[in-house]
Design a protein around this motif. Structure first.
Motif, PDB file in Angstrom:
ATOM      1  N   LEU A 192       0.868  -1.212   0.081  1.00  0.00           N
ATOM      2  CA  LEU A 192       0.061  -0.010  -0.032  1.00  0.00           C
ATOM      3  C   LEU A 192       0.765   1.222  -0.232  1.00  0.00           C
ATOM      4  O   LEU A 192       2.025   1.234   0.938  1.00  0.00           O
ATOM      5  CB  LEU A 192      -0.905  -0.029   1.218  1.00  0.00           C
ATOM      6  CG  LEU A 192      -2.323  -0.708   1.319  1.00  0.00           C
ATOM      7  CD1 LEU A 192      -2.754  -0.856   2.643  1.00  0.00           C
ATOM      8  CD2 LEU A 192      -2.984  -0.654   0.065  1.00  0.00           C
ATOM      9  N   HIS A 193       0.592   2.478  -0.928  1.00  0.00           N
ATOM     10  CA  HIS A 193       1.206   3.594  -0.688  1.00  0.00           C
ATOM     11  C   HIS A 193      -0.142   4.588  -0.828  1.00  0.00           C
ATOM     12  O   HIS A 193      -1.227   4.081  -0.880  1.00  0.00           O
ATOM     13  CB  HIS A 193       2.165   3.693  -2.040  1.00  0.00           C
ATOM     14  CG  HIS A 193       3.164   2.763  -2.009  1.00  0.00           C
ATOM     15  ND1 HIS A 193       4.452   3.052  -1.440  1.00  0.00           N
ATOM     16  CD2 HIS A 193       3.343   1.620  -2.654  1.00  0.00           C
ATOM     17  CE1 HIS A 193       5.209   2.120  -1.676  1.00  0.00           C
ATOM     18  NE2 HIS A 193       4.740   1.077  -2.383  1.00  0.00           N
ATOM     19  N   ASN A 194       0.357   5.729  -0.893  1.00  0.00           N
ATOM     20  CA  ASN A 194      -0.879   6.642  -1.177  1.00  0.00           C
ATOM     21  C   ASN A 194      -0.150   7.964  -1.924  1.00  0.00           C
ATOM     22  O   ASN A 194       0.574   8.485  -1.334  1.00  0.00           O
ATOM     23  CB  ASN A 194      -1.210   7.258   0.391  1.00  0.00           C
ATOM     24  CG  ASN A 194      -2.548   8.081   0.094  1.00  0.00           C
ATOM     25  OD1 ASN A 194      -2.313   9.119  -0.369  1.00  0.00           O
ATOM     26  ND2 ASN A 194      -3.570   7.636   0.802  1.00  0.00           N
ATOM     27  N   GLN A 227       3.815  13.798  -0.847  1.00  0.00           N
ATOM     28  CA  GLN A 227       4.595  12.604  -0.229  1.00  0.00           C
ATOM     29  C   GLN A 227       3.512  11.599  -0.508  1.00  0.00           C
ATOM     30  O   GLN A 227       2.398  11.630  -0.204  1.00  0.00           O
ATOM     31  CB  GLN A 227       4.989  13.037   1.197  1.00  0.00           C
ATOM     32  CG  GLN A 227       6.271  13.785   1.149  1.00  0.00           C
ATOM     33  CD  GLN A 227       6.585  14.341   2.366  1.00  0.00           C
ATOM     34  OE1 GLN A 227       5.686  14.643   3.213  1.00  0.00           O
ATOM     35  NE2 GLN A 227       7.753  14.004   2.727  1.00  0.00           N
ATOM     36  N   CYS A 228       4.307  10.253  -0.248  1.00  0.00           N
ATOM     37  CA  CYS A 228       3.542   9.104   0.000  1.00  0.00           C
ATOM     38  C   CYS A 228       3.104   9.106   1.473  1.00  0.00           C
ATOM     39  O   CYS A 228       3.602   9.556   2.333  1.00  0.00           O
ATOM     40  CB  CYS A 228       4.231   7.898  -0.006  1.00  0.00           C
ATOM     41  SG  CYS A 228       3.677   6.472   0.199  1.00  0.00           S
ATOM     42  N   SER A 229       1.896   9.017   1.437  1.00  0.00           N
ATOM     43  CA  SER A 229       1.227   9.097   2.845  1.00  0.00           C
ATOM     44  C   SER A 229       0.519   7.702   3.315  1.00  0.00           C
ATOM     45  O   SER A 229      -0.729   7.880   4.210  1.00  0.00           O
ATOM     46  CB  SER A 229      -0.078  10.067   2.770  1.00  0.00           C
ATOM     47  OG  SER A 229       0.471  11.494   2.428  1.00  0.00           O
ATOM     48  N   GLU A 230       0.798   6.745   2.975  1.00  0.00           N
ATOM     49  CA  GLU A 230       0.772   5.521   3.570  1.00  0.00           C
ATOM     50  C   GLU A 230       2.066   4.712   4.123  1.00  0.00           C
ATOM     51  O   GLU A 230       2.804   4.452   3.063  1.00  0.00           O
ATOM     52  CB  GLU A 230      -0.038   4.824   2.693  1.00  0.00           C
ATOM     53  CG  GLU A 230      -0.755   3.214   3.097  1.00  0.00           C
ATOM     54  CD  GLU A 230      -1.704   3.180   4.249  1.00  0.00           C
ATOM     55  OE1 GLU A 230      -2.853   3.769   3.966  1.00  0.00           O
ATOM     56  OE2 GLU A 230      -1.464   2.965   5.333  1.00  0.00           O
ATOM     57  N   LEU A 231       2.317   4.372   5.295  1.00  0.00           N
ATOM     58  CA  LEU A 231       3.348   3.695   5.779  1.00  0.00           C
ATOM     59  C   LEU A 231       3.624   2.558   5.041  1.00  0.00           C
ATOM     60  O   LEU A 231       2.743   1.604   4.628  1.00  0.00           O
ATOM     61  CB  LEU A 231       3.138   3.214   7.331  1.00  0.00           C
ATOM     62  CG  LEU A 231       3.566   4.370   8.189  1.00  0.00           C
ATOM     63  CD1 LEU A 231       3.336   3.818   9.565  1.00  0.00           C
ATOM     64  CD2 LEU A 231       4.977   4.755   8.196  1.00  0.00           C
ATOM     65  N   CYS A 232       4.743   2.590   4.173  1.00  0.00           N
ATOM     66  CA  CYS A 232       5.010   1.407   3.007  1.00  0.00           C
ATOM     67  C   CYS A 232       6.315   0.871   3.434  1.00  0.00           C
ATOM     68  O   CYS A 232       6.698   0.088   2.526  1.00  0.00           O
ATOM     69  CB  CYS A 232       4.766   2.044   1.785  1.00  0.00           C
ATOM     70  SG  CYS A 232       5.993   3.287   1.503  1.00  0.00           S
ATOM     71  N   GLY A 233       6.872   0.930   4.528  1.00  0.00           N
ATOM     72  CA  GLY A 233       8.287   0.602   4.817  1.00  0.00           C
ATOM     73  C   GLY A 233       9.302   1.429   5.063  1.00  0.00           C
ATOM     74  O   GLY A 233       9.103   2.498   5.274  1.00  0.00           O
ATOM     75  N   LEU A 235      11.717   3.074   3.512  1.00  0.00           N
ATOM     76  CA  LEU A 235      11.951   4.306   2.610  1.00  0.00           C
ATOM     77  C   LEU A 235      10.706   5.046   2.370  1.00  0.00           C
ATOM     78  O   LEU A 235      10.629   5.701   1.387  1.00  0.00           O
ATOM     79  CB  LEU A 235      12.901   4.020   1.651  1.00  0.00           C
ATOM     80  CG  LEU A 235      14.378   3.401   1.792  1.00  0.00           C
ATOM     81  CD1 LEU A 235      15.148   3.593   0.521  1.00  0.00           C
ATOM     82  CD2 LEU A 235      14.849   4.196   2.860  1.00  0.00           C
ATOM     83  N   HIS A 236       9.718   5.077   3.299  1.00  0.00           N
ATOM     84  CA  HIS A 236       8.436   5.449   3.206  1.00  0.00           C
ATOM     85  C   HIS A 236       8.600   7.168   3.043  1.00  0.00           C
ATOM     86  O   HIS A 236       7.643   7.695   2.429  1.00  0.00           O
ATOM     87  CB  HIS A 236       7.430   5.196   4.125  1.00  0.00           C
ATOM     88  CG  HIS A 236       6.165   6.114   4.525  1.00  0.00           C
ATOM     89  ND1 HIS A 236       5.336   6.161   3.461  1.00  0.00           N
ATOM     90  CD2 HIS A 236       5.782   6.953   5.451  1.00  0.00           C
ATOM     91  CE1 HIS A 236       4.350   7.053   4.103  1.00  0.00           C
ATOM     92  NE2 HIS A 236       4.627   7.641   5.025  1.00  0.00           N
ATOM     93  N   ALA A 237       9.538   7.586   3.764  1.00  0.00           N
ATOM     94  CA  ALA A 237       9.514   9.267   3.791  1.00  0.00           C
ATOM     95  C   ALA A 237      10.246   9.633   2.595  1.00  0.00           C
ATOM     96  O   ALA A 237      10.686  10.986   2.596  1.00  0.00           O
ATOM     97  CB  ALA A 237      10.141   9.518   5.133  1.00  0.00           C
ATOM     98  N   PHE A 238      10.937   8.759   1.799  1.00  0.00           N
ATOM     99  CA  PHE A 238      11.742   9.263   0.632  1.00  0.00           C
ATOM    100  C   PHE A 238      11.095   9.111  -0.574  1.00  0.00           C
ATOM    101  O   PHE A 238      12.019   8.540  -1.606  1.00  0.00           O
ATOM    102  CB  PHE A 238      13.250   8.613   0.805  1.00  0.00           C
ATOM    103  CG  PHE A 238      13.567   8.833   2.241  1.00  0.00           C
ATOM    104  CD1 PHE A 238      14.035  10.128   2.673  1.00  0.00           C
ATOM    105  CD2 PHE A 238      13.611   7.794   3.446  1.00  0.00           C
ATOM    106  CE1 PHE A 238      14.403  10.424   4.111  1.00  0.00           C
ATOM    107  CE2 PHE A 238      13.935   8.117   4.497  1.00  0.00           C
ATOM    108  CZ  PHE A 238      14.478   9.234   4.877  1.00  0.00           C
ATOM    109  N   MET A 239       9.926   8.856  -0.933  1.00  0.00           N
ATOM    110  CA  MET A 239       9.428   8.740  -2.237  1.00  0.00           C
ATOM    111  C   MET A 239       8.185   9.883  -2.431  1.00  0.00           C
ATOM    112  O   MET A 239       7.123   9.586  -2.670  1.00  0.00           O
ATOM    113  CB  MET A 239       8.638   7.335  -2.545  1.00  0.00           C
ATOM    114  CG  MET A 239       7.562   7.110  -1.002  1.00  0.00           C
ATOM    115  SD  MET A 239       7.130   5.183  -1.684  1.00  0.00           S
ATOM    116  CE  MET A 239       5.875   5.478  -2.910  1.00  0.00           C
ATOM    117  N   PRO A 240       8.946  11.146  -2.573  1.00  0.00           N
ATOM    118  CA  PRO A 240       7.902  12.179  -2.713  1.00  0.00           C
ATOM    119  C   PRO A 240       7.495  12.362  -4.089  1.00  0.00           C
ATOM    120  O   PRO A 240       7.580  11.654  -5.093  1.00  0.00           O
ATOM    121  CB  PRO A 240       9.042  13.446  -2.861  1.00  0.00           C
ATOM    122  CG  PRO A 240      10.257  13.067  -3.253  1.00  0.00           C
ATOM    123  CD  PRO A 240      10.435  11.365  -2.619  1.00  0.00           C
TER     124      PRO A 240
HETATM  125 CU   LIG Z   1       4.850   4.291  -0.308  1.00  0.00          CU
END
Ligand SMILES: [Cu+2]
Length: 279
Positions: A192-194, A227-233, A235-240
């Motif tokens: 899941l991503h967002n 930003q990606c707004s679904e905890l996805c692992g 590097l979640h914070a690093f997929m703008p």
């Molecule tokens: Cu994500």
């Protein structure tokens, strides 16, 4: 601190808050900013208006309840009112305190539902973009233009160019023409991503095996970040997400540079714009 001074301070903070809340801000979020960043799409504009309406309603309710409580503390404490009244019902008052909240909720429900339908019902779109969330980058496809999937990775801190924000800039941004109605398909390739873009009023779940759909119409040229707004692992914070809203001409140039075909109706705009430029 005296009661009147506390009250004065409370009123001052509340007033300042409401004044700043209505003020316009520069593009993108600002340090110490209150409320949302400036809206770029009709959906976000409406969301912002709705938020301001709720803010006024909630402020009025909170102030009313606070004043009522202060009145009760002063007027009916044991010293001021040693012999309390014994009655426990007041029909008129009970009807009022049931009916008024219902009216307030109806008042909120009407613009709320209108906004929900504005977001949900996708208007006739000029073209479609499909985005896929991956661990940990985004893929973009422009099926109508024949542009196959390309990937947008975050620009690492040491590689940032002048003016590129840290943790938000990408190497291959999404490019859209200003004013175009874009249908956005959102899915994921692994977990899941967002796909969240605050100035557009979009926060759409990217679910593996499922295609979600939303839309936007960016009305101002500029570069916008999400930003990606679904905890996805890890590097979640690093997929703008970076979206560049450009003129139709710039967009057409970009489409050709990507090896895509400019749409027939955009070709006309392109030619018209060139003619205007030559005149
Ligand atoms: Cu994500």
């Amino acid at each position: 601190m005296s009661l009147s001074r506390t009250l004065k301070q409370f009123c001052f903070i509340g007033f300042t808050f409401l004044i700043t809340a209505g003020a316009a801000f520069a593009t993108g979020p600002e340090p110490w900013q209150m409320n949302f960043q400036p809206a770029v799409t009709p959906v976000m504009q409406e969301t912002n208006d709705f938020h301001m309406l709720l803010l006024w309603i909630i402020t009025a309710i909170a102030a009313f309840v606070l004043l009522l409580m202060i009145y009760v503390f002063i007027r009916f404490n044991a010293r001021a009112n040693p012999e309390p009244q014994q009655f426990s019902h007041n029909t008129l008052l009970e009807v009022i305190w049931t009916a008024v909240p219902i009216l307030i909720l109806v008042l909120i429900a009407i613009p709320s539902l209108r906004l929900l339908f504005l977001q949900d019902v996708i208007p006739e779109a000029d073209f479609t973009i499909k985005t896929t969330g991956y661990q940990w980058y985004w893929g973009y496809e422009y099926p109508d233009h024949g542009i196959g999937e390309y990937f947008a990775n975050m620009v690492p801190e040491e590689a940032l160019a002048e003016g590129q924000p840290r943790l938000l800039a990408t190497d291959n941004p999404v490019v859209v023409p200003v004013g175009a109605t874009v249908r956005l398909l959102v899915t994921a390739g692994d977990v899941l991503h967002n796909w969240a873009m605050p100035p557009f009023g979009i926060k759409m779940d990217a679910v593996p095996g499922r295609m979600n759909e939303t839309w936007f119409q960016a009305l101002e040229e500029g570069t916008y970040y999400g930003q990606c707004s679904e905890l996805c692992g890890q590097l979640h914070a690093f997929m703008p997400i970076e979206v560049r809203v450009v003129s139709q001409r710039e967009f057409n140039t970009w489409v050709r540079a990507q090896g895509g075909t400019v749409l027939a109706q955009a070709e006309t705009i392109d030619v018209a714009a060139q003619d205007t430029a030559q005149d």
